[in-house]
Scaffold this motif. Structure first.
Motif, PDB file in Angstrom:
ATOM      1  N   VAL A  80       0.824  -1.211   0.000  1.00  0.00           N
ATOM      2  CA  VAL A  80       0.000   0.000   0.000  1.00  0.00           C
ATOM      3  C   VAL A  80       0.857   1.260   0.000  1.00  0.00           C
ATOM      4  CG1 VAL A  80      -1.721   1.320   1.310  1.00  0.00           C
ATOM      5  CG2 VAL A  80      -1.905  -1.170   1.153  1.00  0.00           C
ATOM      6  N   PHE A  81       1.930   1.261   0.785  1.00  0.00           N
ATOM      7  CA  PHE A  81       2.694   2.492   0.996  1.00  0.00           C
ATOM      8  C   PHE A  81       4.064   2.495   0.317  1.00  0.00           C
ATOM      9  CE2 PHE A  81      -0.338   2.738   4.501  1.00  0.00           C
ATOM     10  CZ  PHE A  81      -0.702   4.072   4.441  1.00  0.00           C
ATOM     11  N   GLY A  82       4.426   1.413  -0.363  1.00  0.00           N
ATOM     12  CA  GLY A  82       5.720   1.384  -1.022  1.00  0.00           C
ATOM     13  C   GLY A  82       5.873   2.477  -2.061  1.00  0.00           C
ATOM     14  N   ARG A  83       4.812   2.831  -2.752  1.00  0.00           N
ATOM     15  CA  ARG A  83       4.905   3.860  -3.794  1.00  0.00           C
ATOM     16  C   ARG A  83       5.186   5.244  -3.213  1.00  0.00           C
ATOM     17  NH1 ARG A  83      -0.788   5.981  -4.784  1.00  0.00           N
ATOM     18  NH2 ARG A  83      -2.147   4.812  -3.366  1.00  0.00           N
ATOM     19  N   VAL A 142       2.409   9.937   5.694  1.00  0.00           N
ATOM     20  CA  VAL A 142       1.904   9.981   4.323  1.00  0.00           C
ATOM     21  C   VAL A 142       0.389  10.163   4.329  1.00  0.00           C
ATOM     22  CG1 VAL A 142       1.522   8.571   2.252  1.00  0.00           C
ATOM     23  CG2 VAL A 142       3.796   8.705   3.271  1.00  0.00           C
ATOM     24  N   SER A 143      -0.303   9.379   5.152  1.00  0.00           N
ATOM     25  CA  SER A 143      -1.765   9.443   5.199  1.00  0.00           C
ATOM     26  C   SER A 143      -2.266  10.755   5.784  1.00  0.00           C
ATOM     27  CB  SER A 143      -2.312   8.276   6.038  1.00  0.00           C
ATOM     28  OG  SER A 143      -2.067   7.042   5.411  1.00  0.00           O
ATOM     29  N   LEU A 144      -1.695  11.174   6.913  1.00  0.00           N
ATOM     30  CA  LEU A 144      -2.222  12.331   7.629  1.00  0.00           C
ATOM     31  C   LEU A 144      -1.814  13.658   7.002  1.00  0.00           C
ATOM     32  CD1 LEU A 144      -1.712  11.133  11.312  1.00  0.00           C
ATOM     33  CD2 LEU A 144      -3.805  11.118   9.961  1.00  0.00           C
ATOM     34  N   PHE A 145      -0.632  13.692   6.386  1.00  0.00           N
ATOM     35  CA  PHE A 145      -0.140  14.944   5.815  1.00  0.00           C
ATOM     36  C   PHE A 145      -0.343  15.035   4.305  1.00  0.00           C
ATOM     37  CE2 PHE A 145       3.314  14.804   9.351  1.00  0.00           C
ATOM     38  CZ  PHE A 145       2.367  15.157  10.300  1.00  0.00           C
ATOM     39  N   ALA A 228     -12.576   3.074  10.999  1.00  0.00           N
ATOM     40  CA  ALA A 228     -13.094   3.856   9.869  1.00  0.00           C
ATOM     41  C   ALA A 228     -11.966   4.494   9.070  1.00  0.00           C
ATOM     42  CB  ALA A 228     -14.064   4.927  10.372  1.00  0.00           C
ATOM     43  N   ARG A 229     -10.882   4.902   9.760  1.00  0.00           N
ATOM     44  CA  ARG A 229      -9.777   5.572   9.062  1.00  0.00           C
ATOM     45  C   ARG A 229      -8.405   5.008   9.437  1.00  0.00           C
ATOM     46  NH1 ARG A 229     -11.317  12.043   8.467  1.00  0.00           N
ATOM     47  NH2 ARG A 229     -13.430  11.703   7.654  1.00  0.00           N
ATOM     48  N   THR A 230      -8.385   3.849  10.033  1.00  0.00           N
ATOM     49  CA  THR A 230      -7.114   3.190  10.338  1.00  0.00           C
ATOM     50  C   THR A 230      -7.124   1.793   9.739  1.00  0.00           C
ATOM     51  OG1 THR A 230      -7.893   2.298  12.459  1.00  0.00           O
ATOM     52  CG2 THR A 230      -6.834   4.481  12.484  1.00  0.00           C
ATOM     53  N   GLU A 231      -5.949   1.208   9.652  1.00  0.00           N
ATOM     54  CA  GLU A 231      -5.829  -0.114   9.047  1.00  0.00           C
ATOM     55  C   GLU A 231      -4.771  -0.909   9.804  1.00  0.00           C
ATOM     56  OE1 GLU A 231      -5.490  -1.961   4.502  1.00  0.00           O
ATOM     57  OE2 GLU A 231      -5.573   0.210   4.832  1.00  0.00           O
ATOM     58  N   THR A 245      -4.800   5.168   7.616  1.00  0.00           N
ATOM     59  CA  THR A 245      -4.677   4.716   6.244  1.00  0.00           C
ATOM     60  C   THR A 245      -5.010   5.830   5.262  1.00  0.00           C
ATOM     61  OG1 THR A 245      -5.081   2.811   4.810  1.00  0.00           O
ATOM     62  CG2 THR A 245      -7.020   3.817   5.884  1.00  0.00           C
ATOM     63  N   LEU A 246      -4.777   5.569   3.993  1.00  0.00           N
ATOM     64  CA  LEU A 246      -5.013   6.562   2.956  1.00  0.00           C
ATOM     65  C   LEU A 246      -6.503   6.873   2.837  1.00  0.00           C
ATOM     66  CD1 LEU A 246      -2.676   4.970   0.265  1.00  0.00           C
ATOM     67  CD2 LEU A 246      -2.176   6.995   1.662  1.00  0.00           C
ATOM     68  N   PRO A 247      -6.848   8.121   2.534  1.00  0.00           N
ATOM     69  CA  PRO A 247      -8.279   8.464   2.390  1.00  0.00           C
ATOM     70  C   PRO A 247      -9.018   7.562   1.416  1.00  0.00           C
ATOM     71  CG  PRO A 247      -6.968  10.461   2.501  1.00  0.00           C
ATOM     72  CD  PRO A 247      -5.988   9.315   2.456  1.00  0.00           C
ATOM     73  N   GLU A 248      -8.343   7.117   0.355  1.00  0.00           N
ATOM     74  CA  GLU A 248      -8.992   6.240  -0.610  1.00  0.00           C
ATOM     75  C   GLU A 248      -9.349   4.885  -0.014  1.00  0.00           C
ATOM     76  OE1 GLU A 248      -5.131   4.463  -2.969  1.00  0.00           O
ATOM     77  OE2 GLU A 248      -5.399   6.628  -2.851  1.00  0.00           O
ATOM     78  N   ARG A 249      -8.762   4.536   1.160  1.00  0.00           N
ATOM     79  CA  ARG A 249      -9.016   3.258   1.799  1.00  0.00           C
ATOM     80  C   ARG A 249      -9.882   3.397   3.053  1.00  0.00           C
ATOM     81  NH1 ARG A 249      -5.465  -0.733  -0.078  1.00  0.00           N
ATOM     82  NH2 ARG A 249      -5.496  -1.877   1.906  1.00  0.00           N
TER      83      ARG A 249
END
Length: 253
Positions: A80-83, A142-145, A228-231, A245-249
């Motif tokens: 998910v976050f490698g990119r 990455v997710s929060l900022f 809802a917003r964590t993974e 997690t990312l907003p898209e997820r």
């Protein structure tokens, strides 16, 4: 309700960062950011600040069943976050264990379980609990900022202009958490530190405190939003990492 962040060094020979964020209204306020030493000092810090409701978020492996290779958690997170250059290094007992094969994070979890904490990242939003969870700042930032890639504030050997720019950007993002949901207040003194003259251990000490504060915020965020917003990447049995997690997820996105 307190949220405690630990940037836990794998070895007791190195300092660890510790931070306490107290629930205040709908958000949190930093009440302490400290440097800690051996396991006894870390546990004494936790004993002073852990009340009936407390989430301890630790940036260090807390369950490592594999002798070699990597945990499924690192593979799942990297997918998910490698990119964003926010994948985690492979974790195994040979890499993170001491001479006796003991993993510091596992020892700390055992001591916290004796104090009534539950090691389980499956948090329920707004529920008072005593939990200890493993986190990792890079994907959370990455997710929060909304970062396109991780901030290079840890790359000590790079050009000073790039390093200082990364620190300035990180401080700005942390300052902006005052208007986030949930908000975080009380960072003015810490963020007022001029890092440009800092070198070596003095810069690492600031980094450890900052990372601990961010771990505490991850705990607050995870408690506020729940799944809802964590993974959870990986499993409790095989090792995991809890992260915003990312907003898209997001659930329902």
């Amino acid at each position: 309700m307190n949220f405690i962040g630990l940037d836990l060094a794998w070895s007791v020979r190195n300092p660890s960062g510790g931070a306490v964020v107290a629930l205040e209204g709908g958000g949190g306020r930093l009440s302490e950011a400290a440097l800690l030493g051996d396991d006894a000092e870390v546990l004494a810090f936790l004993d002073r600040h852990a009340g009936p409701g407390c989430i301890v978020a630790i940036d260090a492996p807390l369950r490592v069943p594999n002798e070699t290779g990597r945990r499924p958690a690192e593979a799942d997170l990297g997918a998910v976050f490698g990119r964003f250059q926010a994948g985690a290094h492979p974790t195994n007992r040979r890499r993170v264990g001491d001479a006796s094969g003991s993993v510091r994070g596992e020892r700390l979890v055992a001591a916290l379980e004796e104090r009534g904490f539950v090691h389980d990242p499956r948090l329920v939003a707004g529920e008072q609990a005593r939990r200890v969870v493993e986190v990792y700042p890079h994907p959370a930032m990455v997710s929060l900022f909304g970062l396109a890639r991780t901030l290079k504030y840890k790359n000590k050997g790079q050009d000073k202009v790039i390093l200082h720019g990364a620190w300035a950007e990180l401080h700005a993002h942390l300052k902006a958490l005052e208007t986030a949901e949930p908000p975080l207040h009380g960072l003015d003194t810490l963020l007022g530190t001029d890092i440009t003259p800092l070198r070596g251990r003095s810069l690492k000490n600031h980094e450890d405190r900052i990372d601990a504060v961010f771990c505490a915020y991850i705990a607050l965020y995870a408690w506020h939003w729940g799944p809802a917003r964590t993974e959870i990447f990986g499993t409790l049995e095989g090792g995991y990492i809890l992260s915003p997690t990312l907003p898209e997820r997001w659930a329902g996105a």
